[in-house]
Write an enzyme that holds these catalytic residues in place. Structure first.
Site, short mmCIF file in Angstrom:
data_model
loop_
_atom_site.label_atom_id
_atom_site.label_comp_id
_atom_site.label_asym_id
_atom_site.label_seq_id
_atom_site.Cartn_x
_atom_site.Cartn_y
_atom_site.Cartn_z
N GLY A 42 8.01 -3.55 -4.69
CA GLY A 42 8.42 -4.67 -3.84
C GLY A 42 9.02 -4.21 -2.53
O GLY A 42 8.81 -3.08 -2.10
N ALA A 43 9.77 -5.13 -1.88
CA ALA A 43 10.28 -4.89 -0.53
C ALA A 43 9.11 -4.43 0.34
O ALA A 43 9.16 -3.39 1.01
CB ALA A 43 11.43 -3.88 -0.51
N HIS A 65 6.12 -3.72 2.91
CA HIS A 65 6.01 -3.54 4.35
C HIS A 65 4.55 -3.23 4.68
O HIS A 65 3.69 -3.21 3.78
CB HIS A 65 6.95 -2.43 4.83
CG HIS A 65 6.85 -1.16 4.02
ND1 HIS A 65 5.73 -0.37 4.01
CD2 HIS A 65 7.72 -0.58 3.16
CE1 HIS A 65 5.92 0.65 3.22
NE2 HIS A 65 7.12 0.55 2.66
N HIS A 125 2.51 -0.89 2.44
CA HIS A 125 1.93 -1.48 1.22
C HIS A 125 0.69 -2.29 1.58
O HIS A 125 -0.31 -2.26 0.88
CB HIS A 125 2.94 -2.41 0.54
CG HIS A 125 4.17 -1.72 0.04
ND1 HIS A 125 5.41 -1.89 0.61
CD2 HIS A 125 4.36 -0.86 -1.00
CE1 HIS A 125 6.31 -1.18 -0.04
NE2 HIS A 125 5.70 -0.54 -1.02
N GLN A 170 12.81 5.14 -13.51
CA GLN A 170 12.56 6.22 -12.56
C GLN A 170 13.74 6.47 -11.62
O GLN A 170 13.67 7.30 -10.74
CB GLN A 170 11.28 5.97 -11.77
CG GLN A 170 11.35 4.87 -10.73
CD GLN A 170 9.99 4.59 -10.12
OE1 GLN A 170 9.11 4.02 -10.74
NE2 GLN A 170 9.80 5.01 -8.87
N GLY A 223 0.45 5.56 -1.75
CA GLY A 223 0.67 6.06 -0.39
C GLY A 223 1.07 7.53 -0.40
O GLY A 223 1.81 7.99 -1.28
N GLU A 224 0.58 8.25 0.61
CA GLU A 224 0.86 9.69 0.68
C GLU A 224 2.28 10.01 1.14
O GLU A 224 2.64 11.18 1.21
CB GLU A 224 -0.14 10.37 1.62
CG GLU A 224 -1.48 10.61 0.96
CD GLU A 224 -2.40 11.50 1.76
OE1 GLU A 224 -2.28 11.51 3.00
OE2 GLU A 224 -3.24 12.17 1.13
N GLN A 265 4.34 12.53 -5.77
CA GLN A 265 4.15 11.50 -6.81
C GLN A 265 2.66 11.35 -7.17
O GLN A 265 2.31 11.14 -8.33
CB GLN A 265 4.71 10.18 -6.31
CG GLN A 265 4.38 8.99 -7.20
CD GLN A 265 5.11 7.72 -6.82
OE1 GLN A 265 6.22 7.50 -7.26
NE2 GLN A 265 4.51 6.88 -6.00
N SER A 285 9.09 2.69 4.91
CA SER A 285 9.71 2.82 3.60
C SER A 285 10.57 1.58 3.35
O SER A 285 11.18 1.06 4.28
CB SER A 285 10.62 4.05 3.58
OG SER A 285 11.50 4.00 2.47
O1 PAF Z 1 5.96 4.53 -5.27
C1 PAF Z 1 6.49 3.56 -5.86
O2 PAF Z 1 6.80 2.53 -5.26
C2 PAF Z 1 6.79 3.68 -7.32
O3 PAF Z 1 7.16 4.97 -7.66
C3 PAF Z 1 5.64 3.19 -8.23
C4 PAF Z 1 4.40 4.07 -8.06
C5 PAF Z 1 5.31 1.75 -7.88
C6 PAF Z 1 6.08 3.25 -9.69
O4 PAF Z 1 7.20 2.45 -9.92
#
Ligand code: PAF
Length: 285
Positions: free
Chosen positions: A31-32, A34, A37, A61, A147-148, A153, A186
């Site tokens: 969410g949040a 931008h 996304h 996480q 996203g890179e 990740q 971000s």
């Molecule tokens: O990159 C993120 O926003 C998070 O780590 C993800 C991949 C949505 C997992 O919660």
């Protein structure tokens, strides 16, 4: 656009779409939202019949409870952006819906998860693997988009997909989206004070200028120069700057060490108490 809050419902909707021969693109988010996304969603929209976006602030996480508490939550604005971007299903579950019981799985993610974010945020990547594996299992997408900016990740998610046997799913890495002044987009940027926001673009500027100078500097000199130049700003503190092989995520000591001609410099900077990450590619001739 349909807002879906239940796991059974999103699984059924996706199963039905697959039965009808439709392809599904998944964009996992917290969410949040931008423009970064939205660029993932646009790509998913182009390449799939159905686009599912998950909006879920995944507690497993976060290794820092304060970071979890202050993570921006903007559901109404997010839904407006998802609707405008032509999303089919916005999957917005509760924590209880995703984790009716505690997820105790420990993934053996290997060396890609041990360095950088893995070293600084114990448990973070295991939590990412927990949620993304659940989302993959629930929606069984043909493609998933990341996203890179969170470069490491993506490697971790590829490893999780390999371990869990998500073989028919394509993981697609999308370029970092930047503000006009170069700051990587971000969800955390909204927490910057006006002064912090003003100096934040220098992170990218310093990384970029290090690429221009890399041919005349060693890896060690490049790391030191980037770190010193960012730390020269009184509110900024580099947590780490590492130059790594993009496949293994392992730090390189010499430019000749990368296999496919590209090294990636990954940085984490505290700007006040906001933790920003960014990265840059070094093309090695
Ligand atoms: O990159 C993120 O926003 C998070 O780590 C993800 C991949 C949505 C997992 O919660």
């Amino acid at each position: 656009m349909e807002i879906v809050r239940k796991v059974n419902d999103i699984s059924e909707l996706c199963a039905r779409a697959r039965e009808e021969g439709k392809t599904i693109g998944l964009v996992p988010t917290m969410g949040a939202l931008h423009a970064g996304h939205v660029s993932l969603i646009d790509r998913a929209r182009k390449e799939n019949d159905i686009v599912v976006v998950s909006v879920f602030v995944n507690p497993t996480q976060f290794n820092n409870p304060e970071d979890l508490r202050t993570y921006p939550r903007t559901e109404e604005a997010d839904c407006a952006k998802l609707e405008a971007a032509g999303v089919d299903y916005a999957f917005i579950p509760s924590v209880e819906e995703i984790y009716p019981e505690e997820d105790t799985r420990v993934f053996d993610l290997g060396p890609v998860a041990e360095v950088m974010e893995g070293a600084m945020r114990p448990g973070h990547f295991n939590g990412v693997a927990q949620i993304v594996s659940r989302l993959f299992a629930m929606t069984a997408p043909h493609r998933a988009y990341f996203g890179e900016k969170d470069f490491q990740q993506i490697a971790v998610i590829r490893k999780m997909a390999e371990i869990e046997g998500f073989d028919n799913l394509e993981i697609i890495a999308c370029p970092i989206k930047r503000e006009n002044d170069g700051l990587a987009m971000s969800s955390r940027n909204v927490r910057l004070t006006p002064h912090q926001r003003e100096i934040a673009p220098s992170i990218h500027a310093i990384l970029k200028s290090s690429v221009a100078k890399a041919s005349s500097m060693t890896v060690e000199q490049t790391i030191k120069s980037v770190t010193d130049r960012i730390n020269a700003y009184d509110e900024m503190e580099v947590e780490y700057y590492q130059i790594v092989d993009p496949l293994t995520m392992q730090p390189i000591a010499d430019w000749s060490e990368v296999s496919d001609g590209v090294a990636v410099g990954c940085v984490t900077v505290y700007l006040g108490d906001v933790r920003l990450i960014d990265n840059i590619k070094y093309n090695i001739k």
